[in-house]
Design an enzyme around this catalytic site. Structure first.
Site, PDB file in Angstrom:
ATOM      1  N   HIS A  70      99.668   8.611  65.248  1.00 36.53           N
ATOM      2  CA  HIS A  70     100.184   9.996  65.157  1.00 36.53           C
ATOM      3  C   HIS A  70     101.707   9.993  65.370  1.00 36.53           C
ATOM      4  O   HIS A  70     102.226  10.563  66.337  1.00 36.53           O
ATOM      5  CB  HIS A  70      99.476  10.802  66.238  1.00 36.53           C
ATOM      6  CG  HIS A  70      99.569  12.296  66.137  1.00 36.53           C
ATOM      7  ND1 HIS A  70     100.758  12.977  66.122  1.00 36.53           N
ATOM      8  CD2 HIS A  70      98.594  13.224  66.050  1.00 36.53           C
ATOM      9  CE1 HIS A  70     100.510  14.278  66.055  1.00 36.53           C
ATOM     10  NE2 HIS A  70      99.204  14.453  66.008  1.00 36.53           N
ATOM     11  N   GLU A  75     101.809  10.752  59.839  1.00 41.02           N
ATOM     12  CA  GLU A  75     100.750   9.985  60.498  1.00 41.02           C
ATOM     13  C   GLU A  75      99.902   9.223  59.488  1.00 41.02           C
ATOM     14  O   GLU A  75      99.561   9.765  58.433  1.00 41.02           O
ATOM     15  CB  GLU A  75      99.837  10.953  61.271  1.00 41.02           C
ATOM     16  CG  GLU A  75     100.598  11.905  62.173  1.00 41.02           C
ATOM     17  CD  GLU A  75      99.739  13.075  62.631  1.00 41.02           C
ATOM     18  OE1 GLU A  75      98.521  12.915  62.805  1.00 41.02           O
ATOM     19  OE2 GLU A  75     100.301  14.171  62.821  1.00 41.02           O
TER      20      GLU A  75
HETATM   21  O1  TA6 Z   1      97.998  15.685  63.587  1.00 45.71           O
HETATM   22  C1  TA6 Z   1      98.245  17.040  63.568  1.00 45.71           C
HETATM   23  C2  TA6 Z   1      97.557  17.697  64.733  1.00 45.71           C
HETATM   24  O2  TA6 Z   1      96.179  17.510  64.669  1.00 45.71           O
HETATM   25  C3  TA6 Z   1      97.968  19.172  64.723  1.00 45.71           C
HETATM   26  O3  TA6 Z   1      96.937  20.039  64.337  1.00 45.71           O
HETATM   27  C4  TA6 Z   1      98.531  19.419  66.093  1.00 45.71           C
HETATM   28  O4  TA6 Z   1      97.694  20.082  66.917  1.00 45.71           O
HETATM   29  C5  TA6 Z   1      98.914  18.019  66.534  1.00 45.71           C
HETATM   30  O5  TA6 Z   1      98.008  17.147  65.964  1.00 45.71           O
HETATM   31  C6  TA6 Z   1      99.178  17.748  68.001  1.00 45.71           C
HETATM   32  O6  TA6 Z   1      98.038  17.709  68.778  1.00 45.71           O
HETATM   33  P1  TA6 Z   1      98.158  17.620  70.362  1.00 45.71           P
HETATM   34  O7  TA6 Z   1      96.750  17.575  70.866  1.00 45.71           O
HETATM   35  O8  TA6 Z   1      98.873  16.333  70.658  1.00 45.71           O
HETATM   36  O9  TA6 Z   1      98.931  18.806  70.813  1.00 45.71           O
END
Ligand code: TA6
Length: 284
Positions: free
Chosen positions: A157, A258
């Site tokens: 991510h 990602e």
């Molecule tokens: O990868 C994108 C995502 O799934 C978004 O929807 C957003 O919520 C992000 O990840 C961050 O997630 P987190 O749980 O780290 O706040």
């Protein structure tokens, strides 16, 4: 030479390649927090990762920035905590050293009583981090040591540092279909490189394996293998303001690109294994 160190109270490993390129990884989550490609004179160059100044560094807390490892569930797409179980766990350092012109670290994590209480499956993960020259490579390997099939989703991510969100362009996703998580629908990008105007949360299922980020005069190539999906996320001003571990204008300094296995889980037979990787290269 690599060295063990400590970052905001978390045990970490500082990687340093012979040419000065460097990275830092915490054992907490096997989380890459920093990457500086090599610069002239054997020095480390400019930081390429975003790390929120309000990030929390504590057991059981995810870190806002760097490269959280997502496994065995992407985002809220299932019954487990968001983004799964391993970004908040203590991994172990299996290997640290220099391999040719790269500094390398390998971190591992296996299922234990805590993971099995949440998710009753055996797994063995390894994250290999490799830094040298203009590149950072991260490879996630998953092995199924159990006796029944192992089904999972996963992602690296990656939070990239951004200088000028308004002028930023991500090339390679033109005309590609994607799942728009903001509007909750399947759609297709127009023929232009992606620019970030407000909240963006997209899962591209058939993106080309190499994208190019143009951020002012800086160009970064983002390549992936093994992972079939590419996720692009920026919370925009409203969502960012609601995130306690982001500064109100933090969304202007980051873009997540990602490498993910999101829409279709990987299913591993007993003793089967899978590998997915992402490689970032400055100036390519
Ligand atoms: O990868 C994108 C995502 O799934 C978004 O929807 C957003 O919520 C992000 O990840 C961050 O997630 P987190 O749980 O780290 O706040």
């Amino acid at each position: 030479m690599n060295a063990r160190d400590d970052f905001h109270g978390l045990p970490a490993i500082a990687l340093r390649a012979p040419d000065g390129a460097s990275a830092r990884v915490t054992l907490h989550g096997a989380h890459v927090l920093s990457w500086q490609p090599a610069a002239a004179g054997g020095q480390a160059g400019e930081e390429q990762m975003f790390l929120s100044p309000r990030a929390l560094f504590a057991e059981a807390q995810p870190i806002r920035g760097g490269v959280p490892v997502v496994f065995p569930q992407f985002s809220g797409r299932g019954p487990l905590p968001k983004h799964g179980l391993v970004r908040t766990r203590a991994w172990q350092l299996r290997h640290s050293g220099v391999d040719g012109s790269d500094a390398v670290a390998r971190l591992v994590l296996e299922d234990d009583a805590r993971t099995r209480a949440a998710w009753p499956h055996a797994f063995a993960l390894e994250l290999e981090v490799r830094v040298g020259g203009d590149s950072l490579s991260m490879a996630l390997s998953v092995r199924n040591p159990g006796a029944s099939p192992l089904s999972f989703t996963a992602a690296l991510h990656t939070y990239l540092r951004v200088d000028d969100l308004e002028r930023l362009r991500l090339q390679g996703l033109e005309n590609q279909p994607y799942w728009d998580a903001v509007r909750d629908l399947e759609t297709r990008q127009d023929g232009q490189p992606l620019s970030i105007l407000g909240e963006v949360d997209r899962v591209y299922g058939s993106a080309p394996p190499v994208l190019s980020l143009q951020d002012g005069s800086r160009r970064l190539s983002v390549a992936q293998q093994g992972f079939v999906d590419t996720v692009v996320w920026n919370p925009g001003p409203q969502k960012c303001a609601a995130l306690a571990d982001m500064e109100p204008h933090g969304y202007r300094q980051m873009l997540c690109v990602e490498a993910g296995q999101v829409a279709r889980p990987v299913v591993l037979p007993p003793q089967g294994s899978w590998r997915g990787s992402q490689k970032l290269t400055l100036g390519a």
